[in-house]
Write an enzyme that holds these catalytic residues in place. Structure first.
Site, short mmCIF file in Angstrom:
data_model
loop_
_atom_site.label_atom_id
_atom_site.label_comp_id
_atom_site.label_asym_id
_atom_site.label_seq_id
_atom_site.Cartn_x
_atom_site.Cartn_y
_atom_site.Cartn_z
N GLU A 12 -0.24 -1.47 5.23
CA GLU A 12 1.14 -0.58 7.14
C GLU A 12 1.20 0.97 7.59
O GLU A 12 1.07 0.61 8.26
CB GLU A 12 2.33 -1.17 5.63
CG GLU A 12 3.71 -0.98 6.69
CD GLU A 12 4.19 0.16 6.69
OE1 GLU A 12 4.58 0.87 7.40
OE2 GLU A 12 3.21 1.38 5.92
N ASP A 57 0.44 -1.15 0.28
CA ASP A 57 -0.37 0.11 0.39
C ASP A 57 0.90 0.78 -0.34
O ASP A 57 2.07 1.23 0.58
CB ASP A 57 -0.83 0.23 1.40
CG ASP A 57 0.28 0.13 2.24
OD1 ASP A 57 1.07 -0.15 2.49
OD2 ASP A 57 -0.41 1.15 3.24
#
Length: 486
Positions: A144, A77
């Site tokens: 994350e 991400d």
């Protein structure tokens, strides 16, 4: 330099493909599908766990089957931020990159090199047929940036390797062996809006152009925080003049970034409007002088705006006092000499949003010492609770403690010295790495983190230093070649 000249080509080609795929935190479905299809189409064992983490395994090259298994790990991400005047949809639009000297950056948005460049290195390695390595497991975690929920949801046994190299660091030549734990604290003031008293003049103030940055790794750089500055002006104003009313306050977007811009709307007695405007100009000049080293592009505006309902006067006063009082920045420095003066504990006020009947404040606290993390969170909660707000801290994530007898650290350090003729810096980082969570599920896993040089991550000025990608790639391949036997 043009994009066709970027080296190593195999890595930048993968990075370009990744940047065509929307991958906002918590909305990584397209990236998960891409990785799964990619691994299977290359004939590699590929698995997606129930959280959405992806693992792709590649056997050893001939003659290296007896080496210890290395896990390469990055997160899929990206932080999605853009300049306020840029039209961009992170759920559909590809990132547009360009070269600025030795740097790769994006057109008005975050670049996604945090941690797309780590993902690109993994895919380049998986696709290669001319690189020596033992068994490898390439792991791509999700989400994350907004809570490490991918690593949090990973069950023991998903990874099976002996060593783990996290590719989510931002300073080439530095090997990270420790990271801070972190928690978010959210405060909420509730109120009823009411019509503004007669005789008030509405002003909309905006501050933008701050550098911002990562609320952990950049907290020691003493960059300006838009929320603290706007709150400071409001505190000064309500203590100087009677009858000032607050209508709204909005600033910041992400829990892990230093806010770069913000705005508030106030109503002031007609007779005072010119005084407040003059105060704003004086305040702007004073603050620009304070931050003349770190924040040189501040833009301050104050203009008339339409009338709107205002926040209950006592709630607004309590909110403004809390903003003035709340800790922000460095709280303590690490005492361990091996960590070389690294920030130990800090807090960052990250975002404020005014809704119909509430103001929500999100802040993040970090520390390498978990008891001090608890204390920092309690300090932030207490400040807001004394002002009448509800406040609570989330569960967060643990610190990653330095391993004094790390075999992997020795291999990585010696490889760096051999390749570049100088010692790398071995240190901790005041930011959350997924290694902290991995250390709980895999207590015997030997880990380090390194990566190419990135600057201004989590902001639209994010940039990647191109020559360092080749250096990190060379370093990674040499490490893999020198992994010992089981």
């Amino acid at each position: 330099m043009n994009k066709s000249e970027l080296k190593p080509a195999v890595v930048f080609e993968q990075f370009a493909k990744i940047n065509q795929i929307p991958r906002p935190s918590k909305r990584e479905e397209k990236m998960i599908a891409y990785l799964k299809e990619w691994g299977e189409s290359h004939g590699l064992a590929t698995n997606v766990d129930e959280t959405g983490n992806v693992i792709i395994r590649k056997p050893a090259t001939p003659g290296m089957e007896n080496r210890k298994t290395v896990i390469l790990q990055s997160h899929m991400d990206m932080v999605c931020d853009k300049l306020v005047d840029v039209e961009f949809n992170f759920d559909t639009d590809p990132i547009k990159t360009y070269i600025d000297g030795e740097w790769l950056t994006a057109e008005g948005t975050t670049l996604g090199a945090d941690d797309g460049i780590g993902c690109a290195m993994e895919l380049a390695l998986l696709e290669s047929n001319d690189i020596e390595h033992g068994p490898i497991e390439c792991v791509f975690t999700r989400d994350e940036e907004t809570g490490l929920s991918g690593a949090e949801g990973m069950k023991a046994g998903f990874m099976t390797g002996d060593y783990l190299i996290n590719l989510d660091s931002e300073d080439e030549g530095e090997i990270f062996v420790s990271c801070a734990g972190g928690r978010n604290t959210t405060a909420k003031f509730t109120f009823k809006k009411e019509d503004a008293p007669a005789g008030l003049f509405f002003l909309r103030a905006q501050l933008k152009g701050l550098v911002g940055g990562h609320s952990g790794d950049d907290i020691n750089k003493q960059r300006a925080n838009a929320i603290k500055l706007l709150g400071r002006f409001l505190f000064q104003t309500i203590n100087r003049y009677e009858g000032v009313r607050l209508a709204q306050f909005n600033s910041g977007k992400m829990h892990n970034a230093i806010p770069r811009d913000g705005m508030f709307v106030i109503a002031v007695p007609n007779a005072l409007k010119e005084n407040v405007k003059a105060d704003w100009n004086v305040f702007a000049a004073e603050v620009e002088d304070e931050f003349h080293v770190t924040d040189t592009q501040m833009v301050w505006t104050m203009e008339s705006t339409d009338a709107e309902p205002v926040i209950d006067a006592q709630v607004a006063r309590n909110f403004i006092f809390a903003l003035q009082a709340v800790d922000n920045g460095i709280y303590a420095i690490c005492q361990d000499p091996a960590l070389n003066g690294m920030v130990e504990t800090s807090s960052n006020i990250a975002s404020i949003e005014t809704k119909d009947n509430e103001i929500v404040i999100v802040s993040s606290q970090r520390s390498n010492v978990m008891s001090n993390l608890d204390n920092m969170c309690a300090t932030i909660r207490a400040t807001f609770q004394l002002a009448g707000a509800e406040a609570e801290s989330g569960d967060g994530y643990p610190a990653w403690k330095m391993r004094s007898n790390s075999e992997l650290q020795k291999i990585v350090r010696e490889s760096y010295v051999k390749l570049f003729g100088k010692e790398p810096i071995v240190r901790g980082i005041h930011a959350g790495l997924e290694c902290g969570l991995f250390s709980e599920r895999y207590p015997n896993l030997d880990m380090v983190s390194f990566g190419p040089t990135l600057r201004f991550v989590h902001t639209p000025e994010e940039r990647l230093l191109i020559p360092t990608v080749q250096m990190v790639w060379d370093h990674l391949l040499d490490v893999l070649k020198n992994i010992p036997a089981k």
